[in-house]
Scaffold this active site. Structure first.
Site, PDB file in Angstrom:
ATOM      1  N   SER A   1      78.413  50.110  55.168  1.00 18.92           N
ATOM      2  CA  SER A   1      79.227  49.345  54.221  1.00 18.92           C
ATOM      3  C   SER A   1      78.550  49.420  52.862  1.00 18.92           C
ATOM      4  O   SER A   1      77.329  49.630  52.778  1.00 18.92           O
ATOM      5  CB  SER A   1      79.341  47.879  54.671  1.00 18.92           C
ATOM      6  OG  SER A   1      79.920  47.078  53.653  1.00 18.92           O
TER       7      SER A   1
ATOM      8  N   SER B   1      91.896  48.252  66.532  1.00 20.19           N
ATOM      9  CA  SER B   1      92.390  47.614  65.312  1.00 20.19           C
ATOM     10  C   SER B   1      91.704  48.227  64.099  1.00 20.19           C
ATOM     11  O   SER B   1      90.685  48.923  64.228  1.00 20.19           O
ATOM     12  CB  SER B   1      92.146  46.096  65.325  1.00 20.19           C
ATOM     13  OG  SER B   1      90.761  45.808  65.214  1.00 20.19           O
ATOM     14  N   GLY B   2      92.273  47.971  62.928  1.00 13.69           N
ATOM     15  CA  GLY B   2      91.648  48.340  61.669  1.00 13.69           C
ATOM     16  C   GLY B   2      91.291  49.810  61.544  1.00 13.69           C
ATOM     17  O   GLY B   2      92.080  50.703  61.872  1.00 13.69           O
ATOM     18  N   ILE B   3      90.085  50.071  61.059  1.00 13.60           N
ATOM     19  CA  ILE B   3      89.627  51.430  60.793  1.00 13.60           C
ATOM     20  C   ILE B   3      89.606  52.270  62.064  1.00 13.60           C
ATOM     21  O   ILE B   3      90.011  53.437  62.062  1.00 13.60           O
ATOM     22  CB  ILE B   3      88.231  51.395  60.141  1.00 13.60           C
ATOM     23  CG1 ILE B   3      88.313  50.777  58.739  1.00 13.60           C
ATOM     24  CG2 ILE B   3      87.629  52.797  60.062  1.00 13.60           C
ATOM     25  CD1 ILE B   3      86.957  50.491  58.105  1.00 13.60           C
TER      26      ILE B   3
ATOM     27  N   GLY C   1      85.524  50.390  68.949  1.00 11.93           N
ATOM     28  CA  GLY C   1      86.315  49.486  68.120  1.00 11.93           C
ATOM     29  C   GLY C   1      87.638  50.109  67.732  1.00 11.93           C
ATOM     30  O   GLY C   1      88.087  49.986  66.588  1.00 11.93           O
TER      31      GLY C   1
ATOM     32  N   TYR D   1      76.434  39.471  57.665  1.00  8.14           N
ATOM     33  CA  TYR D   1      77.103  40.773  57.774  1.00  8.14           C
ATOM     34  C   TYR D   1      76.398  41.793  56.888  1.00  8.14           C
ATOM     35  O   TYR D   1      76.128  42.924  57.314  1.00  8.14           O
ATOM     36  CB  TYR D   1      78.572  40.649  57.374  1.00  8.14           C
ATOM     37  CG  TYR D   1      79.325  41.962  57.398  1.00  8.14           C
ATOM     38  CD1 TYR D   1      79.865  42.457  58.579  1.00  8.14           C
ATOM     39  CD2 TYR D   1      79.490  42.711  56.239  1.00  8.14           C
ATOM     40  CE1 TYR D   1      80.549  43.666  58.614  1.00  8.14           C
ATOM     41  CE2 TYR D   1      80.170  43.919  56.255  1.00  8.14           C
ATOM     42  CZ  TYR D   1      80.695  44.388  57.444  1.00  8.14           C
ATOM     43  OH  TYR D   1      81.367  45.594  57.465  1.00  8.14           O
TER      44      TYR D   1
END
Length: 335
Positions: free
Chosen positions: A145, A18-20, A15, A158
């Site tokens: 998370s 993008s993002g983290i 991943g 999620y």
């Protein structure tokens, strides 16, 4: 367990476009790490590799959908082929869905679990197979998370996937310890982070979604991940707000349920109309190459996270603060 410094590591990041994942890849490369980055978006992967190489770094890319075990094994094989192996594997890829659990389709729920849960299972097993053969200290980082401890409405599936990741990671860590393998396993638990997360999510709401405040800058998480690459930490919660919510939930779970029921649906919906439901990253990549979204304000640091990573320094700072406060009080008393 003595882990290599970042400048000597080969790091796998899923991943990573993008993002983290993107922020972590850029920061790791700046620290001298060699990278194997994976994502579904070939064009974005090529752009990230070119960016890193233009700055003098070293990176290779693998087009992969982490929801397919064969793709994840190809990431491992390419890392071994290009660099002779890897020192750290970061299971970062994730997607989300905003909507009530009785409205979200089962197909969408299963697809989310393919990425968020099975992607981490496949990645953990692939990494361990290499670490077991190598026999030297290594690192596995799974992305959980704060919602893996305290579920919230509107993001129920999620939350469920991150609960599953937490349970898998805990069991996997214990089995690795029982086998006596030199593998450090860390679970990273971010609070709300300023990434394209909400923009990539599939949305069943009538309004555009958002993360509940406070929102932390993406680089707060990236710094915690890179710290974990070099240190044997069991878990790291990023953001004091998330830690406070989980602490309150453990102390007063039913009251927390009532509070969450009232405020969380409101805090996760903006006043903007929802965009097209099919514009999301659940089944295929769409918009990548952004670390951040459009939040007007994001906290650039977390005192809680810094204190948890550097407890001795935090104690020293607290002692200095107490001493200064005592000095001010004594000075006022003399006046």
């Amino acid at each position: 367990m003595r882990l290599k410094p970042l400048r000597e590591q080969v790091i796998v990041i899923t991943g990573a476009t993008s993002g983290i994942g993107l922020a972590t890849a850029r920061m790791a490369s700046d620290c001298g790490a060699r990278l194997v980055i994976a994502a579904r978006n070939e064009e974005a992967l090529q752009a990230v590799v070119a960016e890193i190489q233009n700055k003098g770094g070293e990176a290779v890319s693998v087009i992969a959908d982490v929801g397919r075990e064969a793709d994840v094994n190809r990431i491992k094989d390419e890392a071994i082929r290009r660099f002779g192996g890897f020192d750290t594997w970061i299971n970062n890829a994730a997607v989300s869905i905003y909507g009530r659990l009785d409205e979200v389709s089962i197909e969408d729920m299963q697809r989310l679990f393919d990425t968020n849960f099975w992607g981490q299972v496949y990645g953990s097993r692939a990494a361990l197979s290499h670490f077991r053969d190598r026999g030297t200290p290594a690192k596995l980082i799974n992305m959980g998370s704060v919602l893996g401890e305290r579920a919230i409405p509107i993001q129920g599936i999620y939350s469920a996937s991150k609960h599953a990741v937490a349970g898998f990671t805990e069991s996997f860590r214990m089995e690795i310890d029982a086998a006596g393998l030199p593998v450090s396993v860390t679970l990273i638990k971010p609070s709300a982070i300023d990434t394209p997360y909400k923009d990539h999510a599939k949305n069943y709401l009538d309004e555009a979604p958002k993360n509940p405040p406070p929102v932390y800058d993406v680089r707060v998480v990236a710094r915690a991940i890179l710290y974990a690459c070099e240190h044997d930490r069991r878990d790291i919660t990023v953001g004091g707000a998330g830690r406070l919510i989980n602490l309150a939930s453990s102390m007063a779970p039913r009251m927390s349920d009532r509070v969450m029921t009232r405020i969380m649906p409101y805090l996760q919906q903006s006043r903007d109309p929802a965009g097209p439901r099919d514009h999301n990253n659940l089944y295929a990549p769409q918009d990548d190459l952004e670390e951040r979204s459009n939040y007007p304000f994001a906290l650039k640091s977390s005192l809680y996270t810094q204190a948890s990573l550097h407890p001795l320094a935090a104690v020293g700072m607290a002692a200095v603060a107490v001493a200064l406060a005592a000095g001010v009080i004594r000075a006022r008393q003399k006046l």
